[in-house]
Design an enzyme around this catalytic site. Structure first.
Site, PDB file in Angstrom:
ATOM      1  N   ASN A  23      42.334  20.529  84.869  1.00 34.70           N
ATOM      2  CA  ASN A  23      43.482  21.332  85.298  1.00 34.70           C
ATOM      3  C   ASN A  23      43.279  22.762  84.796  1.00 34.70           C
ATOM      4  O   ASN A  23      43.447  23.034  83.618  1.00 34.70           O
ATOM      5  CB  ASN A  23      44.766  20.711  84.715  1.00 34.70           C
ATOM      6  CG  ASN A  23      45.997  21.519  85.068  1.00 34.70           C
ATOM      7  OD1 ASN A  23      45.926  22.503  85.811  1.00 34.70           O
ATOM      8  ND2 ASN A  23      47.139  21.108  84.536  1.00 34.70           N
ATOM      9  N   LYS A  25      44.998  25.272  85.374  1.00 36.04           N
ATOM     10  CA  LYS A  25      46.288  25.954  85.181  1.00 36.04           C
ATOM     11  C   LYS A  25      46.250  27.352  85.804  1.00 36.04           C
ATOM     12  O   LYS A  25      45.589  27.552  86.821  1.00 36.04           O
ATOM     13  CB  LYS A  25      46.653  25.963  83.695  1.00 36.04           C
ATOM     14  CG  LYS A  25      46.635  24.546  83.106  1.00 36.04           C
ATOM     15  CD  LYS A  25      47.279  24.412  81.763  1.00 36.04           C
ATOM     16  CE  LYS A  25      47.215  22.960  81.315  1.00 36.04           C
ATOM     17  NZ  LYS A  25      47.856  22.714  80.043  1.00 36.04           N
ATOM     18  N   HIS A 109      53.740  17.999  86.144  1.00 33.50           N
ATOM     19  CA  HIS A 109      53.151  18.446  84.881  1.00 33.50           C
ATOM     20  C   HIS A 109      54.263  18.929  83.955  1.00 33.50           C
ATOM     21  O   HIS A 109      55.229  19.539  84.392  1.00 33.50           O
ATOM     22  CB  HIS A 109      52.141  19.576  85.141  1.00 33.50           C
ATOM     23  CG  HIS A 109      51.315  19.850  83.928  1.00 33.50           C
ATOM     24  ND1 HIS A 109      51.785  20.609  82.878  1.00 33.50           N
ATOM     25  CD2 HIS A 109      50.079  19.441  83.573  1.00 33.50           C
ATOM     26  CE1 HIS A 109      50.849  20.658  81.940  1.00 33.50           C
ATOM     27  NE2 HIS A 109      49.805  19.950  82.334  1.00 33.50           N
ATOM     28  N   GLU A 111      54.489  21.339  82.030  1.00 38.08           N
ATOM     29  CA  GLU A 111      54.776  22.781  82.056  1.00 38.08           C
ATOM     30  C   GLU A 111      55.769  23.102  83.175  1.00 38.08           C
ATOM     31  O   GLU A 111      56.625  23.966  83.024  1.00 38.08           O
ATOM     32  CB  GLU A 111      53.465  23.575  82.196  1.00 38.08           C
ATOM     33  CG  GLU A 111      52.706  23.609  80.874  1.00 38.08           C
ATOM     34  CD  GLU A 111      51.199  23.661  80.988  1.00 38.08           C
ATOM     35  OE1 GLU A 111      50.666  23.945  82.070  1.00 38.08           O
ATOM     36  OE2 GLU A 111      50.537  23.381  79.959  1.00 38.08           O
ATOM     37  N   GLU A 179      50.642  12.581  79.334  1.00 31.88           N
ATOM     38  CA  GLU A 179      50.343  13.818  78.613  1.00 31.88           C
ATOM     39  C   GLU A 179      51.482  14.124  77.645  1.00 31.88           C
ATOM     40  O   GLU A 179      52.505  14.708  78.043  1.00 31.88           O
ATOM     41  CB  GLU A 179      50.209  14.992  79.596  1.00 31.88           C
ATOM     42  CG  GLU A 179      49.120  14.805  80.623  1.00 31.88           C
ATOM     43  CD  GLU A 179      48.611  16.160  81.139  1.00 31.88           C
ATOM     44  OE1 GLU A 179      47.440  16.459  80.920  1.00 31.88           O
ATOM     45  OE2 GLU A 179      49.393  16.907  81.735  1.00 31.88           O
ATOM     46  N   GLY A 185      47.662  21.801  74.856  1.00 26.25           N
ATOM     47  CA  GLY A 185      47.333  23.173  74.474  1.00 26.25           C
ATOM     48  C   GLY A 185      47.525  23.467  73.003  1.00 26.25           C
ATOM     49  O   GLY A 185      47.498  24.619  72.584  1.00 26.25           O
ATOM     50  N   SER A 225      44.828  18.224  74.735  1.00 26.38           N
ATOM     51  CA  SER A 225      43.805  18.632  73.765  1.00 26.38           C
ATOM     52  C   SER A 225      42.554  17.747  73.767  1.00 26.38           C
ATOM     53  O   SER A 225      41.926  17.541  72.721  1.00 26.38           O
ATOM     54  CB  SER A 225      44.394  18.733  72.354  1.00 26.38           C
ATOM     55  OG  SER A 225      45.400  19.725  72.325  1.00 26.38           O
TER      56      SER A 225
HETATM   57  P1  13P Z   1      44.992  20.917  77.212  1.00 30.73           P
HETATM   58  O1  13P Z   1      43.770  20.076  77.448  1.00 30.73           O
HETATM   59  O2  13P Z   1      44.695  22.385  77.220  1.00 30.73           O
HETATM   60  O3  13P Z   1      45.753  20.466  76.003  1.00 30.73           O
HETATM   61  O4  13P Z   1      45.954  20.701  78.465  1.00 30.73           O
HETATM   62  C1  13P Z   1      46.212  19.410  78.893  1.00 30.73           C
HETATM   63  C2  13P Z   1      46.918  19.477  80.182  1.00 30.73           C
HETATM   64  O5  13P Z   1      48.045  19.951  80.255  1.00 30.73           O
HETATM   65  C3  13P Z   1      46.217  18.991  81.378  1.00 30.73           C
HETATM   66  O6  13P Z   1      47.070  18.905  82.465  1.00 30.73           O
END
Ligand code: 13P
Length: 267
Positions: A23, A25, A109, A111, A179, A185, A225
């Protein structure tokens, strides 16, 4: 009879092909994207029989990535509109993704749930609509740190999954991504045991509330992560069927995460 059930369950379990999603982002320029795709195109990874790789660039780069990316990797959008397109300024419809030849979409997601206020029902409606248009969906669920500390992790992910289950009739084209919000992150990865516990919980939930077949065949992947250093240990867990990778999917170490699929053949 028991033997038959056991064999069937073994066969369906084996059918859960390891899945690694990247992803990206809201990151990158045209140049960054071209470089990243070039790196991905040049690497040697386990065969398509062993691992399914899907990368998810921002919308504006989808045609570029589609034109350049190797054919054994697939592409996902990071979101789509909840129903048929029309007067919805700023949105991208499922139909458009289909028209562009993009097979996958990430929905729900954290976010988007937290920053854009997407509710369980809204996410579920999106999943239902995207599937109805022929897209395959990476549906994300996960708890916040507060919810984990309050002991409500399973309640939260079950409610998110229930909302989706109520809107769909088949799970073949769904990958469930667990997740935990506190791991995204942050560099604070869930331990293999923590992740496995929730994956088992989700599989049990599917078994009880959808069907044994869906429970044993649906891929449940972990995100938060994940990196080259921790992926193998996580992949060893019986109910972790792959990863959804954020930050590390923009780096060469993504290749190591793809290669962790081979752990499954030795567990
Ligand atoms: P990270 O791997 O940066 O923690 O992000 C995970 C994520 O949100 C994948 O969709």
């Amino acid at each position: 009879m028991l033997l038959l059930i056991k064999l069937t369950s073994l066969v369906t379990t084996m059918a859960r092909k390891f899945f690694v999603g990247g992803n990206w982002k809201c990151n990158g320029t045209m140049d960054d994207v071209k470089k990243l795709v070039k790196t991905l195109n040049e690497v040697e990874v386990p065969s398509e029989d062993v691992v399914e790789v899907v990368v998810s660039p921002p919308f504006v780069f989808l045609p570029l990535v589609k034109a350049l990316l190797r054919s054994d990797f697939a592409i996902a959008a990071q979101n789509c509109w909840v129903r048929k397109g029309g007067a919805f300024t700023g949105e991208i419809s499922a139909e458009m993704l289909v028209n562009l030849g993009i097979p996958w979409v990430i929905l729900g997601h954290s976010e988007r749930r937290s920053l854009l206020g997407e509710s369980n029902d809204f996410v579920a409606d999106k999943v239902g609509y995207a599937l109805s248009q022929g897209l395959k969906v990476i549906a994300c669920v996960g708890e916040t740190l507060e919810q984990r500390e309050a002991g409500s992790t399973m309640d939260v992910v079950a409610a998110q999954t229930k909302a989706i289950a109520e809107k769909i009739t088949y799970w073949t084209n769904v990958v469930l991504a667990y997740e935990p919000v506190w791991a995204i992150g942050t560099g604070k990865v869930a331990t293999p045991a923590q992740a496995q516990e929730v994956h088992v919980g989700l599989r049990e939930w599917l078994n009880t509330n959808v069907s044994a077949e869906v429970a044993s065949s649906t891929r449940i992947i972990y995100g938060g992560s994940v990196n080259a250093a921790n992926c193998r240990e996580l992949a060893e867990q019986a109910d972790i069927d792959g990863f959804l990778v954020g930050g590390a999917s923009l780096k060469p170490e993504f290749v190591e995460i793809i290669k962790s699929a081979t752990v499954k053949s030795s567990v």
